[in-house]
Design an enzyme around this catalytic site. Structure first.
Site, mmCIF file in Angstrom:
data_model
loop_
_atom_site.group_PDB
_atom_site.id
_atom_site.type_symbol
_atom_site.label_atom_id
_atom_site.label_comp_id
_atom_site.label_asym_id
_atom_site.label_seq_id
_atom_site.Cartn_x
_atom_site.Cartn_y
_atom_site.Cartn_z
ATOM 1 N N ASP A 103 0.789 -1.236 0.000
ATOM 2 C CA ASP A 103 0.000 0.000 0.000
ATOM 3 C C ASP A 103 0.824 1.290 0.000
ATOM 4 O OD1 ASP A 103 -0.878 -0.765 3.472
ATOM 5 O OD2 ASP A 103 0.882 0.292 2.699
ATOM 6 N N HIS A 118 6.509 -7.778 -1.103
ATOM 7 C CA HIS A 118 5.485 -8.290 -2.023
ATOM 8 C C HIS A 118 5.125 -7.283 -3.096
ATOM 9 C CE1 HIS A 118 4.070 -11.342 1.269
ATOM 10 N NE2 HIS A 118 5.090 -11.799 0.561
ATOM 11 N N GLY A 186 1.913 -6.741 13.087
ATOM 12 C CA GLY A 186 0.685 -6.821 12.296
ATOM 13 C C GLY A 186 0.705 -7.846 11.197
ATOM 14 N N SER A 188 0.145 -12.194 10.388
ATOM 15 C CA SER A 188 -0.301 -13.497 10.919
ATOM 16 C C SER A 188 0.831 -14.522 10.846
ATOM 17 C CB SER A 188 -1.510 -13.984 10.101
ATOM 18 O OG SER A 188 -1.157 -14.040 8.713
ATOM 19 N N PRO A 213 -2.564 -7.727 18.239
ATOM 20 C CA PRO A 213 -3.583 -7.929 19.280
ATOM 21 C C PRO A 213 -3.969 -9.391 19.446
ATOM 22 C CG PRO A 213 -4.530 -6.872 17.329
ATOM 23 C CD PRO A 213 -3.062 -6.924 17.125
HETATM 24 P P1 OAD Z 1 -3.071 -11.115 7.570
HETATM 25 O O1 OAD Z 1 -4.436 -10.573 7.284
HETATM 26 O O2 OAD Z 1 -2.783 -12.555 7.311
HETATM 27 O O3 OAD Z 1 -2.748 -10.858 9.120
HETATM 28 C C1 OAD Z 1 -2.972 -9.587 9.672
HETATM 29 C C2 OAD Z 1 -2.508 -9.655 11.120
HETATM 30 O O4 OAD Z 1 -2.625 -8.348 11.655
HETATM 31 C C3 OAD Z 1 -3.362 -10.567 11.981
HETATM 32 O O5 OAD Z 1 -2.513 -11.424 12.731
HETATM 33 C C4 OAD Z 1 -4.124 -9.602 12.902
HETATM 34 O O6 OAD Z 1 -4.293 -10.154 14.192
HETATM 35 C C5 OAD Z 1 -3.164 -8.442 12.945
HETATM 36 N N1 OAD Z 1 -3.795 -7.144 13.222
HETATM 37 C C6 OAD Z 1 -5.046 -6.734 12.941
HETATM 38 N N2 OAD Z 1 -5.215 -5.446 13.333
HETATM 39 C C7 OAD Z 1 -4.014 -5.048 13.853
HETATM 40 C C8 OAD Z 1 -3.531 -3.839 14.416
HETATM 41 N N3 OAD Z 1 -4.326 -2.756 14.542
HETATM 42 N N4 OAD Z 1 -2.247 -3.793 14.861
HETATM 43 C C9 OAD Z 1 -1.438 -4.885 14.764
HETATM 44 N N5 OAD Z 1 -1.836 -6.060 14.214
HETATM 45 C C10 OAD Z 1 -3.112 -6.131 13.784
HETATM 46 O O7 OAD Z 1 -2.038 -10.181 6.806
HETATM 47 P P2 OAD Z 1 -0.498 -10.478 6.545
HETATM 48 O O8 OAD Z 1 0.109 -11.248 7.672
HETATM 49 O O9 OAD Z 1 0.131 -9.191 6.178
HETATM 50 O O10 OAD Z 1 0.441 -11.886 0.423
HETATM 51 O O11 OAD Z 1 -0.559 -11.432 5.238
HETATM 52 C C11 OAD Z 1 0.666 -11.827 4.667
HETATM 53 C C12 OAD Z 1 0.456 -11.961 3.191
HETATM 54 O O12 OAD Z 1 -0.699 -12.805 2.912
HETATM 55 C C13 OAD Z 1 0.134 -10.666 2.471
HETATM 56 O O13 OAD Z 1 1.280 -9.919 2.175
HETATM 57 C C14 OAD Z 1 -0.545 -11.191 1.207
HETATM 58 C C15 OAD Z 1 -1.474 -12.195 1.848
HETATM 59 O O14 OAD Z 1 -1.889 -13.155 0.940
HETATM 60 C C16 OAD Z 1 0.698 -11.427 -0.855
HETATM 61 O O15 OAD Z 1 0.179 -10.427 -1.287
HETATM 62 C C17 OAD Z 1 1.671 -12.266 -1.616
#
Ligand code: OAD
Length: 243
Positions: A103, A118, A186, A188, A213
């Site tokens: 983003d 990514h 932030g 997973s 969280p």
């Molecule tokens: P996810 O949606 O898998 O995980 C988001 C994480 O952020 C979760 O563990 C939430 O608990 C946490 N979260 C939510 N709100 C939050 C906040 N206010 N502060 C801190 N944490 C918070 O997203 P990613 O882990 O980024 O891949 O996903 C990894 C990849 O999977 C992405 O880059 C994308 C997706 O498929 C590609 O685009 C190749």
């Protein structure tokens, strides 16, 4: 409250590595991927939208979806978590910020030399890969053609089944292995190889901290877990570090 040990390690650190995921942009109104209900993958099938095969099968559908996400992201503003990480860069001798997010909000918050693991949703490139370095600067409603070879242009993001850009991969692995403190913010911790960076840092002797969280599959592997939002924890961390 933040562990004193983290502040001590940060104050002594010569190199801090931060990995961020969609959670750091959640408070900017950008949907995460896997949060229940409002996560993108709860509403859409990633295999239908975020793979080269999906684009081959229906380029217009995939292009429209990314255009919708691009418009959504362009309306978002960096939040206090992004700004805190931008400030952190000037509080430690060396900061490597690796983001899985596409983003561009870290850069808009002032972070420099961000490693976009990514890719970036605002860039496009040739689907036929006639010239990977050429960015197709178009945001048409329908799929534009590569100006060099006429093949379809595609979003400049990494899709499932695709490799991470080599420069980003090598720089991120090297930073994880070299850093004194590793913050995972932030994410997973599900998608590799990004999800492997914390383990590399931990095995290299760094203090590793998860800011989320919610617990993740890798929570047990971190030195410390801070269970709150990035926009709450990171500004507090900077406040304590700067004074
Ligand atoms: P996810 O949606 O898998 O995980 C988001 C994480 O952020 C979760 O563990 C939430 O608990 C946490 N979260 C939510 N709100 C939050 C906040 N206010 N502060 C801190 N944490 C918070 O997203 P990613 O882990 O980024 O891949 O996903 C990894 C990849 O999977 C992405 O880059 C994308 C997706 O498929 C590609 O685009 C190749």
């Amino acid at each position: 409250m933040l562990p004193e040990s983290l502040l001590v390690r940060l104050r002594d650190a010569r190199h801090v590595c931060v990995l961020t995921g969609a959670g750091v942009s959640a408070e900017s109104g950008v949907p995460t991927f896997r949060d229940a209900q409002q996560g993108l993958w709860a509403q859409y099938d990633p295999m239908e939208l975020a793979t080269p095969e999906a684009f081959q099968r229906d380029p217009e559908l995939v292009w429209r979806w990314y255009r919708w996400r691009r418009e959504l992201v362009s309306k978002a503003e960096p939040n206090a978590g992004h700004r805190a990480l931008a400030e952190l860069q000037d509080l430690v001798p060396r900061l490597t910020l690796v983001t899985q997010n596409v983003d561009g909000l870290h850069q808009r918050a002032g972070s420099r030399d961000v490693i976009e693991f990514h890719g970036n949703i605002f860039s496009n490139r040739c689907f036929a890969r006639c010239n990977d370095d050429r960015l197709v600067d178009r945001d048409d409603a329908t799929v534009p053609a590569c100006p060099d070879c006429g093949a379809p242009a595609r979003p400049g993001v990494v899709w499932f089944g695709e490799g991470i850009p080599e420069v980003a991969l090598n720089a991120s692995f090297a930073a994880a292995a070299d850093c004194d403190v590793f913050l995972s913010v932030g994410t997973s911790s599900i998608v590799y190889p990004a999800a492997g960076l914390g383990t590399i840092a931990h095995e290299s002797g760094a203090m590793t901290v998860e800011v989320n969280p919610n617990p993740t599959e890798q929570s047990g592997g971190f030195t410390s877990t801070l269970r709150d939002n990035a926009a709450v924890i990171l500004p507090k961390l900077i406040e304590l570090l700067a004074h």
